[in-house]
Design an enzyme around this catalytic site. Structure first.
Site, mmCIF file in Angstrom:
data_model
loop_
_atom_site.group_PDB
_atom_site.id
_atom_site.type_symbol
_atom_site.label_atom_id
_atom_site.label_comp_id
_atom_site.label_asym_id
_atom_site.label_seq_id
_atom_site.Cartn_x
_atom_site.Cartn_y
_atom_site.Cartn_z
ATOM 1 N N LYS A 36 6.474 9.302 -6.631
ATOM 2 C CA LYS A 36 7.658 7.999 -6.500
ATOM 3 C C LYS A 36 8.740 8.575 -6.885
ATOM 4 C CE LYS A 36 3.265 5.382 -8.280
ATOM 5 N NZ LYS A 36 3.054 4.516 -9.300
ATOM 6 N N CYS A 61 -49.540 18.579 -2.132
ATOM 7 C CA CYS A 61 -50.771 18.602 -2.313
ATOM 8 C C CYS A 61 -51.704 17.352 -1.640
ATOM 9 C CB CYS A 61 -51.004 18.688 -3.815
ATOM 10 S SG CYS A 61 -50.644 17.042 -4.664
ATOM 11 N N SER A 67 0.738 -1.246 -0.051
ATOM 12 C CA SER A 67 0.111 -0.003 -0.082
ATOM 13 C C SER A 67 0.963 1.260 -0.051
ATOM 14 C CB SER A 67 -0.940 0.111 1.224
ATOM 15 O OG SER A 67 -1.794 0.705 1.344
ATOM 16 N N LEU A 68 0.320 2.305 0.204
ATOM 17 C CA LEU A 68 1.096 3.434 0.095
ATOM 18 C C LEU A 68 1.072 4.256 1.659
ATOM 19 C CD1 LEU A 68 0.206 5.298 -3.242
ATOM 20 C CD2 LEU A 68 2.552 4.286 -2.683
ATOM 21 N N CYS A 118 -48.584 12.986 -1.564
ATOM 22 C CA CYS A 118 -47.961 14.008 -1.737
ATOM 23 C C CYS A 118 -47.419 15.093 -0.750
ATOM 24 C CB CYS A 118 -47.954 14.749 -2.954
ATOM 25 S SG CYS A 118 -47.331 16.084 -3.599
ATOM 26 N N CYS A 159 -50.581 20.019 -8.738
ATOM 27 C CA CYS A 159 -49.906 20.197 -7.650
ATOM 28 C C CYS A 159 -49.041 21.408 -7.446
ATOM 29 C CB CYS A 159 -48.861 18.805 -7.346
ATOM 30 S SG CYS A 159 -47.875 18.962 -6.077
ATOM 31 N N ARG A 215 -6.617 -6.648 -5.040
ATOM 32 C CA ARG A 215 -5.203 -6.514 -4.053
ATOM 33 C C ARG A 215 -5.506 -7.257 -2.709
ATOM 34 N NH1 ARG A 215 -2.290 -3.375 -0.239
ATOM 35 N NH2 ARG A 215 -4.204 -2.647 0.681
ATOM 36 N N ASP A 240 -8.743 7.046 -7.827
ATOM 37 C CA ASP A 240 -9.752 6.429 -6.818
ATOM 38 C C ASP A 240 -10.811 5.285 -7.533
ATOM 39 O OD1 ASP A 240 -10.889 6.147 -4.290
ATOM 40 O OD2 ASP A 240 -12.109 7.967 -4.519
ATOM 41 N N TYR A 275 -0.188 1.644 -13.553
ATOM 42 C CA TYR A 275 0.840 2.670 -12.967
ATOM 43 C C TYR A 275 2.202 1.909 -12.301
ATOM 44 C CZ TYR A 275 -1.871 1.317 -8.874
ATOM 45 O OH TYR A 275 -2.497 0.479 -7.897
ATOM 46 N N CYS A 316 -46.039 12.182 -7.995
ATOM 47 C CA CYS A 316 -47.402 12.766 -7.569
ATOM 48 C C CYS A 316 -48.110 13.022 -8.902
ATOM 49 C CB CYS A 316 -47.214 14.282 -6.862
ATOM 50 S SG CYS A 316 -48.848 15.260 -6.716
ATOM 51 N N GLU A 323 -5.484 0.479 -11.477
ATOM 52 C CA GLU A 323 -6.713 0.792 -10.582
ATOM 53 C C GLU A 323 -7.721 0.718 -11.848
ATOM 54 O OE1 GLU A 323 -6.119 1.618 -7.626
ATOM 55 O OE2 GLU A 323 -7.654 2.677 -6.655
ATOM 56 N N LYS A 358 -3.709 9.901 -8.121
ATOM 57 C CA LYS A 358 -3.934 8.761 -7.400
ATOM 58 C C LYS A 358 -5.404 8.493 -7.756
ATOM 59 C CE LYS A 358 -3.578 6.872 -2.542
ATOM 60 N NZ LYS A 358 -5.134 6.054 -2.619
ATOM 61 N N LYS A 412 -2.734 12.989 -0.022
ATOM 62 C CA LYS A 412 -4.153 13.092 -0.277
ATOM 63 C C LYS A 412 -4.764 14.410 -0.377
ATOM 64 C CE LYS A 412 -6.380 9.410 0.997
ATOM 65 N NZ LYS A 412 -6.754 8.092 0.596
ATOM 66 N N GLU A 446 1.974 11.459 -10.086
ATOM 67 C CA GLU A 446 0.805 10.923 -10.805
ATOM 68 C C GLU A 446 -0.511 11.154 -10.125
ATOM 69 O OE1 GLU A 446 1.814 6.682 -10.830
ATOM 70 O OE2 GLU A 446 3.782 7.039 -11.727
#
Ligand code: IVH
Length: 665
Positions: free
Chosen positions: A276, A394, A81-82, A391, A414, A130, A111, A212, A409, A164, A109, A300, A107
Site C-alpha cells: 500500500k 483383516c 477489495s484489492l 476392515c 489385524c 464485508r 487469510d 490493517y 477395526c 481480518e 495478506k 498473492k 503487510e
C-alpha cells in the site's frame, strides 16, 4: 449397497449440488419447484427407510446461506477489495507507475474473514462482514466474543477499523483435533464461525483479529501516513500485526523475498502480501475504481489450492485401528509438490462435503503434509462414498467407539494395526531406531521376523537369517541391530509413549513422571488401587478419559505382558530422576510458560529452572496456576491468565527474581 440406499445417496448428492449452485454460486440450474420435488422425494424415502438416512442429510440441515439470518448493515464507507497480481513483473510495473521513490507499506495478506469494526465514541457498536462491500451482515454479537477485540477503547474516539478475523494454525489444530479433524482449514472455520447463528458457539472458537486499515469519521489532521493509522490503532488497543514494513519502492524485491522466506513460519494463514502507498494524500490523488483502490495491490503467493478429480477412495488402518479414508486424485502440482492423495478424514467429513468417486474437487495444502479435499465442485456420478463395513486388512466388522466420528477395526491382531504399531514404535519422535523405517518394517513383518514390539529385540539372535533371507547386506543388518541396541538407552519418557497405549502420549507421560509416577511399577500399582480413577483424576492436567484409560490398560493382561517382555529385553521403565535444588524458590507455585524469550531458548530452559527450584510446571492456564511467565508474542494464554487473575511475570522480572536469589543462568 441396495438400490434404495443408492437412490437416497444419489438424491442427497443431487440436492447438495443444487443447494451449492443456488446459495453459493447463485446460479441455479433447476427451478425452485423441481428442487422442492427432489427434496420431498428424499424426505419420503428417508421416512420409509430410516436405516439408510444419513445424519447429515440435507433434509436435516438447514440449507440456507445463513447470511439471511443476520441483519443487513449499510457500510459507512465502501469496503473495497484489492486488485490481485501473481507475478512480480506486474507488481513492479504498478510500483513504477505509482512512484518508485515513494514509501510503501508491505503487510501479510491474512487469510481469514474480512470484518469492519465500527467504534463510536470509543464504544464498539457494530461488527459487520464485508458482504458486497456496500452492504454486509451485522455480526456484532459474534464479533463481541472475540477475545482480542476491545469492546471499549481507552479514548472516546470514533473509528471504523478494517481487519481480518483469523485462527492460528496452532489453535486450529487443537480445536480440530477435538472434532476428529472435520474442519478443512483455519480460514473456512474462521469464516464459518463469524457467521454462526449462535454467538455462544462462536465464543468457543479460538478466533483473533488483525486490523490493517481505518477510517476516522471526525477529520484527523495529524494522520498523514498509513503507518500512523496502524500506530494509532495499535495505541487504541486494536491488534495490529507488528510484521509490516514501511519501505521505499526501490526495495520491493528484497523485502518481498524476505517475507517469502518467513511465510511458512508464521502461525496464521497468509495467502500473500498487501502493498500500500504510505502517503495518504497521494492515495487520495489516485483514488479508486468501484472495486478496488489504485493505491494498493495484493501480491498473492502461488495458489495453494488446485482443482482435480477423485479417481478412487481407499482407507488406511492405523495402529489404533482407526480407519482413515483417503482419495486418490488425478495428479496435480500444488505448492511445489505433486499431489496424488488427499485425506478425507472420516465418514462424517465425506458426508458433509458430499464426496464420492469421480467428484471434481479442490485440494489444498495448508501447513499440513497431506493435502485435504477442501470443497466439492461437482459431485461424482457414484453418489456419496460410504466406508465399507469390514476392515480392508483383516475383514473384521468395523465399529464406532463412544462418540467418536471415526470407525475402528477392533482386531488387535489385524496385520495393518500390527505393522503400524511397529512403525510408530520405531519412529524418530518415539524410540528413533535407525534403519527401521516403514519399508523395512513391512519387509520384516511380511517375512515373519517381527509381529510385535518384543520381536524387535529378538532380531539380534537372528542376524544370519536376516542376512540370508531378508535380502539385506551384512552392513545394513548391523546398522539396524545396533540401532535396536541403542534404543535400550532411551529414557522412560520415550519408552512409555512408544508402546502405543491409548491416551498415553508424551504429554501424559510427562505429567505422570512429574507427579511421582516415574516408574512403571508405580503406575501399575496406582491403576489397581481402590479409587484408582479418582486418584489419577486429581492430578493436574489429567482428564477423566485419560484416567479411565490408564486404569483400564494397566490392568489389562496383554499390556502387562508386553511391559514385562520389554523390561526383560532391557528397556528403561524407570525415569531418570531430575535433580532438585534444596533451594525451593518456587515452592508451592504452579508456573506456565508461554511465548518466546531472549535468554531461554528453547523456553524449556526456563521451565527446567522453575522445576529445579521447587516449582510445578503446567502446560495450560487454570485456576490452579499461580504464575504465567510470558515472553514475546504470548497469545491466548496471556489473555486467559489476565482473566483468571494469574500473576503475569515477564522475562525481565523473571531474571530479576533469579538474580535476587543469586541464581545464575
Ligand atoms: S487492505 C482497500 N490489508 O484481503 C484496502 N486487506 O482481497 C483493503 N486482507 O477484503 C484491504 N490482509 O479481507 C488489506 N493486510 C491487509 C489484508 C487485507 C488480508 C484481505 C481483506 C480484503 C481482502 C482483499
Amino acid at each position: 449397497m441396495n438400490s434404495i440406499e443408492k437412490e437416497i445417496r444419489t438424491l442427497e448428492s443431487k440436492i447438495r449440488h443444487h443447494q451449492q449452485l443456488y446459495y453459493k454460486a447463485r446460479k441455479p440450474e433447476i427451478s425452485d419447484k423441481e428442487f422442492d420435488l427432489l427434496f420431498k422425494k428424499l424426505q419420503d424415502l428417508e421416512k420409509a427407510n430410516p436405516e439408510f438416512a444419513s445424519v447429515n442429510s440435507p433434509t436435516k440441515v438447514v440449507g440456507s446461506d445463513s447470511d439471511n439470518e443476520f441483519h443487513k448493515y449499510q457500510h459507512k464507507v465502501p469496503v473495497l477489495s484489492l486488485e490481485n497480481t501473481y507475478n512480480f513483473a506486474e507488481l513492479k510495473d504498478w510500483i513504477e507507475k505509482t512512484g518508485i521513490e515513494n514509501e510503501y507499506s508491505v503487510e501479510w495478506k491474512i487469510d481469514g474473514a474480512s470484518i469492519v469494526l465500527y467504534y463510536e465514541k470509543g464504544e464498539l457498536v457494530n461488527g459487520v462482514s464485508r458482504g458486497s462491500g456496500g452492504i454486509g451482515d451485522d455480526v456484532t454479537e459474534n464479533i463481541r466474543t472475540i477475545r482480542n477485540i476491545p469492546l471499549k477503547l481507552p479514548e472516546p474516539v470514533s473509528i471504523y477499523a478494517r481487519g481480518e478475523v483469523y485462527m492460528t494454525f496452532t489453535d486450529f489444530a487443537e480445536f480440530n483435533e477435538e472434532f476428529g479433524g472435520k474442519y478443512a482449514n483455519p480460514r473456512n472455520l474462521a469464516a464459518g464461525s463469524i457467521k454462526h447463528k449462535n454467538s455462544s458457539q462462536t465464543a468457543k472458537r479460538p478466533l483473533r483479529i488483525f486490523t490493517y486499515d481505518a477510517y476516522f469519521p471526525e477529520p484527523n489532521k495529524k494522520i498523514k501516513y498509513h503507518s500512523q493509522i496502524l500506530e494509532t490503532m495499535s495505541d487504541l488497543g486494536l491488534p495490529v500485526s507488528n510484521e509490516y514494513k514501511i519501505i521505499s519502492g526501490k526495495k520491493i524485491e528484497k523485502v518481498i523475498s524476505e517475507f517469502k522466506k518467513k511465510k511458512d513460519k508464521v502461525d496464521y494463514p497468509v495467502d500473500g502480501l498487501v502493498i500500500k502507498l504510505n502517503d495518504l494524500a497521494l492515495r487520495d490523488a489516485l483514488g479508486a475504481t468501484s472495486h478496488s483502490p489504485r493505491w494498493a495491490r495484493a501480491f498473492k503467493f502461488d495458489a495453494l489450492m488446485k482443482e482435480t478429480r477423485i479417481v478412487n477412495i481407499d482407507y488406511a488402518v492405523g495402529r489404533t485401528g482407526k480407519i482413515t479414508p483417503r482419495a486418490k486424485v488425478e495428479p496435480v502440482l500444488l505448492a511445489g509438490t505433486t499431489v496424488t492423495y488427499a485425506t478425507l478424514h472420516n465418514q462424517d467429513f465425506i458426508d458433509e462435503m458430499g464426496i464420492g468417486i469421480g467428484a471434481k474437487v479442490n485440494v489444498a495444502k495448508r501447513g499440513e503434509i497431506i493435502p485435504a479435499v477442501e470443497e466439492v465442485i461437482e459431485p461424482g456420478n457414484q453418489g456419496i462414498f460410504k466406508l465399507p463395513e469390514k476392515c480392508p486388512a483383516c475383514g473384521t466388522v468395523l465399529l464406532k467407539v463412544d462418540e467418536s466420528v471415526d470407525f475402528f477395526c477392533p482386531n488387535k491382531k489385524c496385520p495393518d494395526r500390527e505393522k503400524n504399531s511397529l512403525i510408530f514404535f520405531c519412529q524418530r519422535k518415539q524410540m528413533d531406531i535407525e534403519g527401521l523405517g516403514e519399508k523395512q518394517i513391512e519387509n520384516f513383518y511380511n517375512a515373519g521376523f517381527i509381529r510385535s514390539i518384543p520381536d524387535i529385540y529378538k532380531l539380534k539372535s537372528k542376524r544370519d537369517e536376516l542376512i540370508q533371507t531378508a535380502g539385506l547386506g551384512e552392513k545394513s543388518v548391523d546398522i539396524i541391530l545396533s540401532g535396536i541396541e541403542k534404543s535400550k538407552e532411551k529414557d522412560f519418557k520415550f519408552v512409555l509413549p512408544s508402546i502405543g497405549l491409548s491416551e498415553v502420549g508424551h504429554k501424559v507421560t510427562e505429567i505422570l513422571i512429574e507427579n511421582g509416577f516415574d516408574d512403571i511399577d508405580k503406575i501399575i500399582e496406582a491403576a489397581s488401587a481402590a479409587n484408582a480413577r479418582e486418584n489419577l483424576e486429581e492430578i493436574h492436567g489429567m482428564g477423566p478419559r485419560t484416567a479411565e484409560s490408564i486404569v483400564r490398560q494397566f490392568q489389562d493382561r496383554e499390556t502387562l505382558k508386553l511391559i514385562d517382555e520389554l523390561k526383560k529385553a532391557g528397556l528403561k521403565f524407570q525415569a531418570v530422576r531430575r535433580q532438585k535444588s534444596s533451594l525451593t524458590l518456587f515452592g508451592g507455585q504452579s508456573w506456565c510458560v508461554t511465548g518466546s524469550f531472549e535468554n531461554f531458548q528453547p523456553r524449556d530452559k526456563a521451565m527446567d529452572l522453575i522445576v529445579y527450584y521447587g516449582g510445578r510446571k503446567v502446560t495450560s492456564i487454570s485456576t490452579k496456576t499461580t504464575h504465567l511467565l510470558a515472553g514475546e508474542n504470548a497469545g491466548s494464554k496471556l489473555e486467559k491468565a489476565r482473566e483468571l487473575g494469574v500473576l503475569i511475570v515477564n522475562e525481565k522480572e523473571f531474571l530479576e527474581i533469579l538474580k535476587k536469589a543469586k541464581i545464575k543462568l
